[in-house]
Design a protein around this motif. Structure first.
Motif, PDB file in Angstrom:
ATOM      1  N   GLN A  13      63.718  -3.476  65.815  1.00  0.00           N
ATOM      2  CA  GLN A  13      63.869  -2.446  66.842  1.00  0.00           C
ATOM      3  C   GLN A  13      64.291  -3.045  68.173  1.00  0.00           C
ATOM      4  O   GLN A  13      65.042  -2.442  68.925  1.00  0.00           O
ATOM      5  CB  GLN A  13      62.567  -1.664  67.048  1.00  0.00           C
ATOM      6  CG  GLN A  13      62.274  -0.661  65.973  1.00  0.00           C
ATOM      7  CD  GLN A  13      61.117   0.238  66.352  1.00  0.00           C
ATOM      8  OE1 GLN A  13      61.294   1.444  66.413  1.00  0.00           O
ATOM      9  NE2 GLN A  13      59.954  -0.305  66.632  1.00  0.00           N
ATOM     10  N   THR A 145      64.474   3.536  71.861  1.00  0.00           N
ATOM     11  CA  THR A 145      64.589   4.001  70.489  1.00  0.00           C
ATOM     12  C   THR A 145      63.475   3.404  69.640  1.00  0.00           C
ATOM     13  O   THR A 145      63.352   3.724  68.455  1.00  0.00           O
ATOM     14  CB  THR A 145      65.955   3.609  69.879  1.00  0.00           C
ATOM     15  OG1 THR A 145      66.072   2.189  69.902  1.00  0.00           O
ATOM     16  CG2 THR A 145      67.088   4.262  70.638  1.00  0.00           C
ATOM     17  N   LEU A 147      60.053   2.906  67.972  1.00  0.00           N
ATOM     18  CA  LEU A 147      58.924   3.743  67.594  1.00  0.00           C
ATOM     19  C   LEU A 147      57.623   2.979  67.824  1.00  0.00           C
ATOM     20  O   LEU A 147      57.587   1.746  67.722  1.00  0.00           O
ATOM     21  CB  LEU A 147      59.044   4.145  66.124  1.00  0.00           C
ATOM     22  CG  LEU A 147      60.282   4.970  65.781  1.00  0.00           C
ATOM     23  CD1 LEU A 147      60.330   5.244  64.284  1.00  0.00           C
ATOM     24  CD2 LEU A 147      60.298   6.266  66.566  1.00  0.00           C
TER      25      LEU A 147
END
Length: 154
Positions: A13, A145, A147
């Protein structure tokens, strides 16, 4: 999903361009088991895709608009037509069906107010809507973005 999987996801991520060797070293695995875990996470749909995140302002896309939509028609046919219409509009980068007093919420990114006005006119001409409200972002304070993987249970 164990703690190693979560750590792999955190790393991806933050930077999806990391090599398997870099990820493996960070999570304490050799490359093959690390690669197999990533393949499994992709196969399960946990990892949907790997993308580059672009800066909208540097591309001249400086206006973010949150568009609330109310409709009188809640049929499946209307929703299918609406979703197809909105999916074809590149300015819409997110679409949500909502609970509460608003039926749908869109996040729209355009260069300027004139571009938003043109988008708005196309939207209301294409499908019957009860009410459309627009809220213009003045400043992007936080945008991610990533999580919250700490909330994921094993």
């Amino acid at each position: 999903m164990d703690t190693v999987d979560r750590k792999i996801l955190e790393l991806l991520q933050a930077d999806a361009s990391l090599s398997i060797a870099e990820i493996a070293a960070s999570v304490g695995l050799s490359q093959t088991p690390c690669w197999k875990r990533i393949q499994r996470l992709e196969g399960q749909g946990v990892i949907e895709r790997r993308v580059a995140l672009l800066n909208p302002e540097k591309l001249g896309l400086g206006l973010t608009v949150f568009v609330s939509i109310e409709t009188n028609d809640h049929s499946e046919a209307w929703l299918a037509r609406f979703a197809e219409l909105v999916a074809a509009m590149p300015e819409v980068i997110e679409l949500y069906r909502m609970a509460g007093d608003v039926d749908y919420m869109l996040r729209v990114i355009v260069p300027d107010m004139a571009s938003y006005d043109a988008f708005y006119k196309r939207l209301i001409a294409a499908i019957p809507l009860k009410n459309v409200s627009s809220r213009f972002a003045m400043e992007r304070v936080k945008s991610t973005t990533a999580l919250p993987l700490d909330a994921v249970t094993a």
